[in-house]
Write a protein that holds these residues in place. Sequence first.
Motif: not given
Length: 88
Positions: A12-17, A61-69
């Motif tokens: 998912s394009a997390l930064r765009m989301r 979304i921030l939680r998923h970004i922090r979890q990393g790819p």
Amino acid sequence: MRTGSEPTTARSALRMRFWLSAWGLIWAAAGTAGFALAGRPGWATACGVLWLIVAADMAMILRHIRQGPRYQPGRDVPPYRPPDHHHP
């Protein structure tokens, strides 16, 4: 039955989301304030509820970004079949 392909097949394009959520958060807050000042409590409430939904989505979304790819669910998550890429 995990295949190891999940990082490439479930992205998912997390930064765009995140930025779209930020935009929605700004508009929902502005709508809440604007309608409240205009004496339209129904619309202000609707925008306030939307603001809460967008804020919860942004937190996820921030939680998923922090979890990393490379995040993979733990053993408590049941396995699933990989997507079928063979289309007739």
